[in-house]
Design a protein around this motif. Structure first.
Motif, short mmCIF file in Angstrom:
data_model
loop_
_atom_site.label_atom_id
_atom_site.label_comp_id
_atom_site.label_asym_id
_atom_site.label_seq_id
_atom_site.Cartn_x
_atom_site.Cartn_y
_atom_site.Cartn_z
N LYS A 65 12.98 30.46 84.06
CA LYS A 65 13.88 29.94 85.11
C LYS A 65 14.74 31.04 85.71
CE LYS A 65 14.08 25.31 83.22
NZ LYS A 65 14.73 24.54 82.18
N SER A 66 15.05 32.06 84.92
CA SER A 66 15.87 33.17 85.40
C SER A 66 15.03 34.27 86.06
CB SER A 66 16.64 33.79 84.23
OG SER A 66 17.49 32.84 83.65
N ASN A 67 13.72 34.03 86.14
CA ASN A 67 12.77 34.98 86.77
C ASN A 67 12.61 36.31 86.04
OD1 ASN A 67 11.82 33.37 88.93
ND2 ASN A 67 13.78 33.69 89.98
N TYR A 68 12.91 36.34 84.76
CA TYR A 68 12.63 37.54 83.96
C TYR A 68 11.18 37.55 83.53
CZ TYR A 68 17.70 38.00 83.47
OH TYR A 68 19.03 38.13 83.71
N VAL A 69 10.60 36.36 83.43
CA VAL A 69 9.29 36.17 82.82
C VAL A 69 8.53 35.16 83.67
CG1 VAL A 69 8.17 35.29 80.72
CG2 VAL A 69 10.31 36.54 80.53
N TYR A 70 7.19 35.27 83.70
CA TYR A 70 6.41 34.19 84.30
C TYR A 70 5.34 33.74 83.32
CZ TYR A 70 2.74 37.58 85.64
OH TYR A 70 1.76 38.52 85.62
#
Length: 88
Positions: A65-70
């Motif tokens: 959700k924080s866009n660190y990971v997909y």
């Protein structure tokens, strides 16, 4: 031994795994992902951190959700993996 004795408290401390804060768990998962080429499954996260499945998955989802990971699927097994963009 009685629950009030220091020996019993020491025994419990040795048996109970320390709980990580979310930030500490994120750091542990980041290190685990680094060992696995930037891709980490929930199971790998559990093995590397000793934290239970639900907790690992919750923190990985918060990182998505924080866009660190997909999220992706392992091409061979189809297992959901979390891809750490800056490590991959």
């Amino acid at each position: 031994p009685s629950a009030a004795t220091p020996a019993w408290r020491e025994y419990l401390k040795a048996k109970v795994k320390p709980r990580f804060t979310d930030d500490e768990l994120m750091l542990q998962l980041l290190r685990a992902a680094q060992k696995h080429g930037g891709r980490l499954s929930v199971t790998q996260g559990v093995i590397e951190t000793g934290v239970l499945f639900g907790e690992v998955e919750r923190v990985l989802q918060s990182m998505v959700k924080s866009n660190y990971v997909y999220m992706d699927n392992d091409p061979a097994t189809g297992v959901i993996v979390y891809v750490f963009k800056e490590i991959f």
